[in-house]
Enzyme design. Structure first.
Site, PDB file in Angstrom:
ATOM      1  N   PHE A  15       0.826  -1.206   0.000  1.00 37.69           N
ATOM      2  CA  PHE A  15       0.000   0.000   0.000  1.00 37.69           C
ATOM      3  C   PHE A  15       0.865   1.264   0.000  1.00 37.69           C
ATOM      4  O   PHE A  15       0.705   2.151  -0.847  1.00 37.69           O
ATOM      5  CB  PHE A  15      -0.908  -0.052   1.237  1.00 37.69           C
ATOM      6  CG  PHE A  15      -1.827   1.121   1.432  1.00 37.69           C
ATOM      7  CD1 PHE A  15      -2.500   1.701   0.370  1.00 37.69           C
ATOM      8  CD2 PHE A  15      -2.036   1.634   2.707  1.00 37.69           C
ATOM      9  CE1 PHE A  15      -3.359   2.782   0.565  1.00 37.69           C
ATOM     10  CE2 PHE A  15      -2.894   2.697   2.917  1.00 37.69           C
ATOM     11  CZ  PHE A  15      -3.549   3.274   1.836  1.00 37.69           C
ATOM     12  N   PRO A  52      21.730 -13.672   1.939  1.00 28.56           N
ATOM     13  CA  PRO A  52      22.421 -12.386   2.002  1.00 28.56           C
ATOM     14  C   PRO A  52      23.193 -12.055   0.725  1.00 28.56           C
ATOM     15  O   PRO A  52      23.274 -10.884   0.333  1.00 28.56           O
ATOM     16  CB  PRO A  52      23.360 -12.549   3.201  1.00 28.56           C
ATOM     17  CG  PRO A  52      22.694 -13.556   4.070  1.00 28.56           C
ATOM     18  CD  PRO A  52      22.003 -14.503   3.137  1.00 28.56           C
ATOM     19  N   TYR A 135       2.987  -6.696  17.127  1.00 30.71           N
ATOM     20  CA  TYR A 135       3.280  -5.807  16.007  1.00 30.71           C
ATOM     21  C   TYR A 135       4.091  -4.600  16.463  1.00 30.71           C
ATOM     22  O   TYR A 135       5.150  -4.296  15.913  1.00 30.71           O
ATOM     23  CB  TYR A 135       1.987  -5.354  15.329  1.00 30.71           C
ATOM     24  CG  TYR A 135       2.207  -4.269  14.297  1.00 30.71           C
ATOM     25  CD1 TYR A 135       2.916  -4.535  13.132  1.00 30.71           C
ATOM     26  CD2 TYR A 135       1.739  -2.969  14.505  1.00 30.71           C
ATOM     27  CE1 TYR A 135       3.152  -3.545  12.194  1.00 30.71           C
ATOM     28  CE2 TYR A 135       1.965  -1.975  13.568  1.00 30.71           C
ATOM     29  CZ  TYR A 135       2.667  -2.263  12.410  1.00 30.71           C
ATOM     30  OH  TYR A 135       2.899  -1.280  11.488  1.00 30.71           O
ATOM     31  N   LYS A 139       8.010  -3.838  15.437  1.00 31.56           N
ATOM     32  CA  LYS A 139       8.331  -2.620  14.694  1.00 31.56           C
ATOM     33  C   LYS A 139       9.331  -1.763  15.474  1.00 31.56           C
ATOM     34  O   LYS A 139      10.249  -1.177  14.891  1.00 31.56           O
ATOM     35  CB  LYS A 139       7.068  -1.821  14.396  1.00 31.56           C
ATOM     36  CG  LYS A 139       6.194  -2.424  13.323  1.00 31.56           C
ATOM     37  CD  LYS A 139       6.871  -2.485  11.961  1.00 31.56           C
ATOM     38  CE  LYS A 139       7.043  -1.106  11.343  1.00 31.56           C
ATOM     39  NZ  LYS A 139       7.643  -1.201   9.972  1.00 31.56           N
TER      40      LYS A 139
END
Length: 295
Positions: A15, A52, A135, A139
């Site tokens: 989004f 990686p 969450y 974060k």
């Protein structure tokens, strides 16, 4: 910045990421979008699972001057949240350090890292984070990695973004869920709506991200992105109900935690205004009308 920027946007299919890429294209800024879930026009890239060496190759070949991390998970098992919100950030920071040491790193954080504040107050960048739930915790962990890199000399900044709405909002957002329910069954069922949130349009957020990405001077390490105005979630749902013009029922389950758990969140955005001249342009009513027309 130099005017010859090359911007890598991770999470370009999401989004926020898609809107950032669209704005970069509109401004004529060279960019490369990378997305876990989409192919063209973006390159496929899953930070949670890729080796990686593969990430080093992507960054080393493109040699970005700016890297924007719009990767993140809002829902799922704790291990999934850790992979998307923490391990992916660590991988990006390490690869940028080794392959594009002078690139600016822009991390899209979340107001969920703060938790809530006292009713009627604004949360500024000096507010101590007190996230509630996996969450917000993950974060915050990702943001702390970026802030540690900044203290070590990296050109890095965290944007703590408040509740994003606007055209194309996914069902993980309040407006996305309400619009889905109104269109599919005329029943709004999203948990408790008695919470106050600072709703900011995705187009304004993209403007803030691009302003930070292309700023000549190093921005402050932490910046809030919001409107500075909290709105009751029930009023947002009611506005979308009116826009639908259809009969509907709002089922208010007060036993559910609601959006992010905290009763009140409102951003103090004075720092980003002072440092970069950014302020939101799209009013809440316009954002909701555009959301209903687009979703």
């Amino acid at each position: 910045m130099t005017g010859t920027e090359r911007v890598m946007v991770f999470g370009a299919g999401g989004f926020l990421g898609a809107r950032i890429c669209a704005l970069l294209a509109e401004r004529g800024v060279e960019y490369r979008g990378l997305s876990r879930s989409r192919g063209e026009p973006y390159r496929r890239c899953d930070l949670s699972t890729m080796h990686p060496y593969a990430l080093d190759t992507q960054i080393g070949m493109y040699k970005p001057t700016v890297v924007v991390n719009a990767v993140g998970a809002t829902l799922g098992e704790p291990a999934d949240l850790v992979r998307a919100n923490v391990i992916a950030v660590e991988a990006l920071l390490a690869s940028i350090r080794d392959n594009a040491g002078h690139a600016r790193f822009v991390q899209l954080g979340s107001a969920a890292e703060y938790g809530g504040g006292p009713h009627g107050t604004s949360i500024d960048e000096q507010t101590a984070p007190r996230p509630t739930g996996p969450y917000g915790v993950t974060k915050l962990a990702g943001s702390e990695l970026v802030l540690r890199a900044q203290r070590g000399g990296a050109d890095a900044v965290v944007l703590r973004i408040f509740d994003v709405i606007g055209p194309g909002a996914p069902e993980s957002t309040l407006t996305g869920r309400v619009i889905r329910d109104l269109r599919s069954r005329q029943l709004i069922e999203v948990g408790s709506l008695d919470v106050w949130r600072d709703f900011v349009d995705v187009r304004d957020v993209a403007e803030a991200v691009v302003a930070v990405a292309l700023a000549d001077a190093k921005p402050p390490p932490l910046l809030n992105v919001g409107t500075g105005r909290a709105t009751l979630a029930r009023d947002v749902a009611g506005s979308l109900f009116e826009l639908s013009g259809k009969p509907a029922t709002i089922v208010d389950d007060t036993g559910q935690e609601g959006m992010l758990g905290a009763p009140w969140q409102q951003a103090d955005t004075s720092l980003i205004g002072e440092q970069l001249g950014w302020s939101p342009k799209i009013a809440l009513d316009q954002s909701l009308a555009d959301s209903w027309a687009a979703n």
